[in-house]
Each structure stands twice: as structure tokens, then as C-alpha cells.
Design a protein around this motif. Structure first.
Motif, mmCIF file in Angstrom:
data_model
loop_
_atom_site.group_PDB
_atom_site.id
_atom_site.type_symbol
_atom_site.label_atom_id
_atom_site.label_comp_id
_atom_site.label_asym_id
_atom_site.label_seq_id
_atom_site.Cartn_x
_atom_site.Cartn_y
_atom_site.Cartn_z
ATOM 1 N N ARG A 167 -78.296 -48.988 72.600
ATOM 2 C CA ARG A 167 -79.605 -49.663 72.098
ATOM 3 C C ARG A 167 -79.322 -50.632 73.206
ATOM 4 N NH1 ARG A 167 -82.495 -46.872 67.072
ATOM 5 N NH2 ARG A 167 -81.487 -45.791 66.365
ATOM 6 N N TRP A 214 -81.645 -54.278 73.947
ATOM 7 C CA TRP A 214 -82.547 -55.717 73.010
ATOM 8 C C TRP A 214 -83.463 -56.479 74.084
ATOM 9 C CZ3 TRP A 214 -78.791 -53.651 70.222
ATOM 10 C CH2 TRP A 214 -78.914 -52.932 69.251
ATOM 11 N N GLU A 274 -86.826 -53.711 70.068
ATOM 12 C CA GLU A 274 -85.504 -52.873 71.179
ATOM 13 C C GLU A 274 -85.949 -51.605 71.550
ATOM 14 O OE1 GLU A 274 -82.887 -50.688 67.521
ATOM 15 O OE2 GLU A 274 -84.753 -49.553 68.433
#
Length: 404
Positions: free
Chosen positions: A32, A34, A40
Motif C-alpha cells: 500500500r 499514500w 491510500e
């Protein structure tokens, strides 16, 4: 004075050879990411098959921090412990006897091509200089590698380009036979064409290339920059095929995000890269070697390698489910966690149009040419992230179909 860069700063300060997406990621963890606004994203792009263990994996972070407190760089005037440990590990786990370390896949391929020609000169004379590669292949951005690569768009406008290079058709052994001769010094091939569309080689094709090289005293060079270090489900893709090259190149997943490349060769061939014939200022630096060794040792385990095949099947199942609903893909192909979805004739050449829509939905993906959506995520991406990422991809494809 505090300063927060924006996407417009790219256009103002950087050369225009790239056209990055509008978002700027600032933090990553696992699979993941950001961006500056805190949004996200699930990462199916993997830094173009580079982030083999995702973002900020603790094994790589620890290796970087530990080595960072000891020694970073010496140049090739001295050797260092991490480089020697990495080379030993690569030799122990592959066909190779010798390793040359550099900073990128392009450098590794440049070294391989130079070695192939030098070996031919040493053993057969200067007239044995022809190199055969394949249409739609990609081997790097140096003038030599971009010329050997089979995509003219990358070499146009940079001529005159190096000579003695011929291109056959991938997976077509007869087209190679037509070009092969006693003046051929090497064949360079990707076991799976990456930029050319995520196209795996047929087993009989690679075996035929090995036989042709043996018949004509030529070297077989495998470009495993994108397919190596677990990407295809084995440590290197040549293992899947049972075909052993004379030279192999590696990068991308090898460093897990840290810039490093390697050329591997047999003892007999490597002798031609004699003292002073080639070099790399940053190649084999202690910091990069330490990170690469940590990545290699972590990936080269049954748990990780077997998990890649399991994840491949999940990707394929999810893509096929999406396609049954929306009918945008003609074929889903690839090996391990290097997966391509070819667009149908209705959406010919429009794979790139999906990428910004995926970004809107919180997903990062790639293309492989104009007609193939490509996924090259972390080799240890959680299955839950695959499922959620595919849900986001489906929403992007729904938008894509509605706009078409």
C-alpha cells in the motif's frame, strides 16, 4: 523555508522524457501507498517489477540501516564483504561461476553484450560479431541495449546505432535459423517478454535457441532483468524451462527497490571480461549489495516461491471474473507475479486509458505496450490486497467501458 513539491514542478524542473501520473506518493508500507493528501492506493505496479517485497519491508530496511552505519561505497579499487557475500549466493544458487555487479538492468545487459562480443573475438576472431535478438524485446536504454532491443521507437533519432544486430520473431525458431550463421556471436532473449506484452517463451523455442547456439559456437544470453529473483515463481525463469544460458542478467527484484544489477556467467565465458575491459563506479557498492543479499535470501525460500504461484492463480481468477462481466480482455497471460491482460480488438491500444481511472479508485497498475494491462506486484502481497485491488480495478474498468 518549507517547500512541498507539486506535480507541476515536474514539468518545470525535470526533462520531459517521462509523463508521470498526477499523484505523488510519499509513503509506503507493504503493498500500500499514500499520496501527499493521505489517499491510500494498492500497488499492483511494484515499481515496474522492482519492489519485490513491497514498500519498507523490515528485512530490507534493517539491512539498509545496518550497512548504512558501517560502509556505503568504496569503488572497484577495493572489494567489500557484502558484494562478495552476494556474489557467492548467486553462484551457489544458479548455473553461474562468476558475477559482475553494476547499478541497473541496462548496465547488466550492456556488460553481457560486451562480454559476448569479447568472448567471440578471443576464441574465434573479430568477424564473429553478429547478435540476434527479437522483435518487441526490451533490454535497456543505453545506445547498445536499445539497439539490440526490438522496438525501433526507442532508438529512433539517436543514430548511427551500433551495427551487427539482427532481429528475429519471438517464439519463431525458423526466423532465428534464417539469421543464424558462423558469424553469430550471441542470441539475447527474454524468457518472458516484458515490455513486449508479457509474452512467455514456448519451451521448445528456448530449447531450440540453446541447440542453435551450440551448433554455431554462439553464446545464449538470458535477459532476466524483469523475470528474475522469484518474479516467475522460481528464483530465475530459466529453471522453469530447463534451459541453461551462458550469460544471465538480473536487476529489478534483486534489490527490492535499491538500484543494483548483476551479470552472471560461466567460468569459461567470464574469463574474457579480463582486467580493465569493463567497469562500473557504483557497481557492487556495499550498501546496495547488503540490501540485495537480504532480498535474495528472503525470496529464495519455499514459503515465498510457492506463495507466488498461489497468488498467480488468484490474480488470474479475479481477472477472469472481471472479464466475464465486462469483456475487455482477449487473453490473460504471464508467469508468477508478472501478469498481462491483453485488450480485445474493440479496445485495441487503449490499455493506458485504464491507468488514471485505476488511480481514481486507489489502484496503481502498469501497461506493457499499448495493448496490455500489466501487473507486477510485491511477491508477498497479501491475498486480501489482491482481492481488494481487483475490486478497485473492476470499478475502473466499469468507468472505462462507460466512457468508450
Amino acid at each position: 523555508m518549507s517547500y512541498t513539491p507539486t506535480r507541476s514542478d515536474f514539468d518545470q524542473y525535470m526533462t520531459p522524457n517521462y509523463s508521470p501520473q498526477q499523484v505523488i506518493p510519499v509513503r509506503g508500507e507493504g503493498s500500500r501507498l499514500w499520496d501527499q493528501k493521505g489517499k491510500e492506493y494498492i500497488d499492483f505496479a511494484g515499481g515496474i517489477a522492482v519492489n519485490s517485497l513491497g514498500h519498507c519491508h523490515p528485512v530490507l530496511v534493517n539491512a539498509l540501516k545496518e550497512q548504512g552505519d558501517k560502509l556505503w561505497h568504496l569503488s572497484n579499487i577495493y572489494t567489500n564483504e557484502p558484494a562478495l557475500k552476494l556474489a557467492k549466493k548467486l553462484v551457489e544458487r544458479t548455473f553461474a561461476d562468476k558475477v559482475y555487479l553494476c547499478s541497473s538492468g541496462g548496465e547488466a545487459n550492456e556488460a553481457a553484450l560486451k562480454l559476448a562480443r569479447r568472448y567471440a573475438v578471443d576464441h574465434f576472431g573479430e568477424k564473429k560479431d553478429k547478435i540476434i535478438s527479437f522483435s518487441q524485446s526490451f533490454h535497456g536504454r543505453t545506445l547498445f541495449t536499445v539497439s539490440v532491443g526490438g522496438q525501433p521507437k526507442y532508438s529512433q533519432g539517436f543514430g548511427p546505432v551500433p551495427g551487427g544486430i539482427m532481429h528475429a520473431e519471438y517464439n519463431d525458431l525458423d526466423s532465428v535459423r534464417a539469421l543464424m550463421g558462423d558469424d553469430t556471436c550471441a542470441i539475447m532473449v527474454e524468457p518472458l517478454q516484458g515490455e513486449g506484452g508479457i509474452l512467455p517463451a514456448k519451451p521448445e523455442f528456448l530449447k531450440g535457441l540453446r541447440e542453435l547456439c551450440d551448433q554455431h559456437n554462439a553464446l545464449l544470453v538470458f535477459d532476466e532483468v524483469q523475470t528474475g529473483v522469484g518474479r516467475c515463481g522460481t528464483l530465475y525463469a530459466y529453471e522453469r524451462y530447463g534451459v541453461t544460458p551462458d550469460i544471465l542478467t538480473s536487476a529489478k527484484s534483486l534489490g527490492g527497490g535499491f538500484p543494483i544489477g548483476a551479470m552472471l556467467a560461466t567460468d569459461n565465458v567470464a574469463k574474457s571480461l579480463a582486467f580493465g575491459t569493463h567497469g562500473s563506479t557504483y557497481g557492487g557498492n556495499a550498501l546496495g549489495s547488503a540490501v540485495a543479499l537480504a532480498a535474495l535470501e528472503f525470496i529464495d525460500t519455499p514459503e515465498v516461491l510457492e506463495g507466488i504461484e498461489k497468488r498467480h492463480e488468484l490474480f488470474r481468477e479475479q481477472l477472469e471474473t472481471i472479464n466475464r462481466k465486462h469483456g475487455v480482455f482477449q487473453e490473460i497471460r504471464g508467469m508468477g507475479l508478472l501478469i498481462g491482460a491483453q485488450m480485445t480488438p474493440q479496445y485495441e491500444g487503449r490499455a493506458k486509458d485504464i491507468l488514471p481511472l485505476a488511480i481514481e479508485e486507489g489502484l496503481m497498475a502498469l501497461v506493457a505496450g499499448p495493448n496490455v494491462l500489466r501487473m507486477a506486484p510485491s511477491l508477498v502481497i497479501p491475498e486480501s490486497d489482491i482481492v481488494e485491488g481487483m475490486a478497485r480495478l473492476e470499478r475502473a474498468i466499469e468507468k472505462f467501458v462507460a466512457q468508450a
